[in-house]
Design an enzyme around this catalytic site. Structure first.
Site, PDB file in Angstrom:
ATOM      1  N   LYS A   7       0.839  -1.386  -0.001  1.00  0.00           N
ATOM      2  CA  LYS A   7       0.057  -0.187   0.043  1.00  0.00           C
ATOM      3  C   LYS A   7       0.945   1.276  -0.163  1.00  0.00           C
ATOM      4  O   LYS A   7       0.419   2.252  -0.770  1.00  0.00           O
ATOM      5  CB  LYS A   7      -1.068  -0.132   1.209  1.00  0.00           C
ATOM      6  CG  LYS A   7      -2.076  -0.987   0.996  1.00  0.00           C
ATOM      7  CD  LYS A   7      -3.221  -0.715   1.935  1.00  0.00           C
ATOM      8  CE  LYS A   7      -4.542  -1.756   1.764  1.00  0.00           C
ATOM      9  NZ  LYS A   7      -5.295  -1.851   2.705  1.00  0.00           N
ATOM     10  N   LYS A  26     -11.678  -6.320  -5.889  1.00  0.00           N
ATOM     11  CA  LYS A  26     -12.602  -5.174  -5.912  1.00  0.00           C
ATOM     12  C   LYS A  26     -12.052  -3.925  -6.370  1.00  0.00           C
ATOM     13  O   LYS A  26     -12.687  -3.115  -6.916  1.00  0.00           O
ATOM     14  CB  LYS A  26     -13.632  -4.894  -4.823  1.00  0.00           C
ATOM     15  CG  LYS A  26     -12.714  -4.809  -3.618  1.00  0.00           C
ATOM     16  CD  LYS A  26     -13.916  -4.608  -2.135  1.00  0.00           C
ATOM     17  CE  LYS A  26     -13.191  -4.631  -1.086  1.00  0.00           C
ATOM     18  NZ  LYS A  26     -14.020  -4.003   0.079  1.00  0.00           N
ATOM     19  N   LYS A  48      -5.748 -12.722  -7.599  1.00  0.00           N
ATOM     20  CA  LYS A  48      -7.059 -12.818  -6.895  1.00  0.00           C
ATOM     21  C   LYS A  48      -8.130 -11.879  -7.498  1.00  0.00           C
ATOM     22  O   LYS A  48      -7.687 -10.553  -8.044  1.00  0.00           O
ATOM     23  CB  LYS A  48      -6.952 -12.536  -5.394  1.00  0.00           C
ATOM     24  CG  LYS A  48      -7.934 -12.403  -4.631  1.00  0.00           C
ATOM     25  CD  LYS A  48      -7.561 -12.079  -3.123  1.00  0.00           C
ATOM     26  CE  LYS A  48      -8.474 -11.127  -2.549  1.00  0.00           C
ATOM     27  NZ  LYS A  48      -8.388 -10.756  -1.248  1.00  0.00           N
TER      28      LYS A  48
END
Ligand code: TRP
Length: 331
Positions: free
Chosen positions: A113, A198, A195
């Site tokens: 991040k 979203k 994966k």
């Protein structure tokens, strides 16, 4: 009456995907009979990146509606919003004092991040796993269903709990990861080795729980496969087809062998259509319920308020014990 306690949460960012549903929510629904379940919306964690305040508010309500529309019964589960239970942040401060910078520096999600949001490496992003530890430890959760990306945070939670217990005596339960029976790691449709996320930038890579039947058909039609044109499970050399098989298998409750037999001699076209229709059929009642729930936000808030009250009772007991142990004067 001695049910084990489960706690989990999802951040209120963006719309949930089929991956969130098949990998998390769908399993949560199965656990509601057997365990004492606490499911929260991790809205405080969402603040570690910049959000539009209105959007965050909307996403929070939508996520509650999705929890319930997915089959979580508010009478059987404690559904609540993290920020409604102050014990999480209160405990988080204390746990911060028992967590080392070196430990937090090793967290791969923090590194990821930080590189993605290089202009906003705030201290919340750094101490994010400590708040997550507080979420879990405040309920003495036995089991925590988490995706692979959160396993390291759960490991850290266990380390913090053990450290605290060895300093002050038995205080926290050491939580275990809950691994589901079916390996439901749903991958992206365009990039089946990563994966289904979203936050993926490519809309064709993910099925949103709110997608229309036509969008779902289109996305499965365009899903990446291979040139063998044979429905066979092999995650290594056929990640795309294997992912579609996993999706179909979970929804239809079929093994990979059964699916291979069912589609023997048929090409990918027919198979993809079958997968798309299975997903549409599963999502239709969910979407209807979701839309109905969103028409009545007051009712959703009432559910969350009730959940927060119940959660608070439990979390405050743990918090008080912690206050006492470390020497804070309790009024
Ligand atoms: N960090 C989790 C995620 O992004 C969400 C979360 C917050 C969570 N607190 C939690 C998950 C406690 C499990 C338990 O997926």
């Amino acid at each position: 009456m001695n049910k084990k306690t489960i706690l989990s949460g999802i951040q209120a960012t963006g719309s949930l995907t089929l991956g969130n549903y098949l990998g998390a929510l769908n399993n949560w629904v199965e656990m509601q009979e057997e365990y004492d379940c606490y499911y929260m919306i991790a809205d405080l964690h969402t603040l570690t990146i910049r959000n539009n305040p209105e959007t965050l508010k909307e996403n929070t309500l939508k996520l509650i509606a999705l929890y319930i529309a997915s089959g979580l019964n508010p009478e059987k589960n404690t559904i609540f919003i993290q920020s409604h239970v102050p014990a999480h942040t209160q405990l988080s401060w204390i746990l911060n004092c028992y967590t080392y910078m070196g430990e937090l520096n090793r967290m791969t999600q923090f590194k990821d991040k930080s590189s993605k949001h290089a202009d906003n490496i705030n201290s919340g992003l750094f101490t994010y796993p400590v708040l997550m530890a507080a979420d879990i430890l405040a309920y003495n959760a036995d089991l925590v269903p988490v995706g692979d990306d959160q396993k390291q945070h759960l490991e850290l939670t266990r380390d913090i709990a053990e450290r605290f217990n060895s300093l002050y005596g038995e205080t926290f339960k050491i939580p275990e990861p809950y691994t589901k029976k079916v390996g439901a790691r749903i991958m992206g449709l365009q990039n089946p080795t990563a994966k289904m996320s979203k936050s993926s930038q490519d809309p064709m890579d993910k099925i949103l729980l709110t997608d229309s039947p036509d969008e779902i058909r289109k996305k499965f039609k365009k899903a990446v496969t291979d040139s063998e044109n044979c429905v066979r499970f092999d995650r290594e050399s056929k990640p795309g087809v294997s992912n579609l098989m996993s999706i179909y298998g979970i929804i239809k409750n079929k093994t990979m062998d059964e699916i291979e037999k069912q589609f023997e001699g048929q090409g990918y076209g027919a198979f993809k259509t079958a997968v798309a229709e299975a997903v549409i059929e599963r999502l239709e009642p969910l979407q209807n319920k979701y839309n109905e729930l969103l028409e009545n936000p007051d009712k959703l808030m009432a559910i969350c308020n009730k959940g927060a009250k119940k959660a608070e009772e439990k979390a405050n007991r743990v918090l008080k014990d912690v206050y006492k142990k470390v020497g804070l004067v309790i009024e």
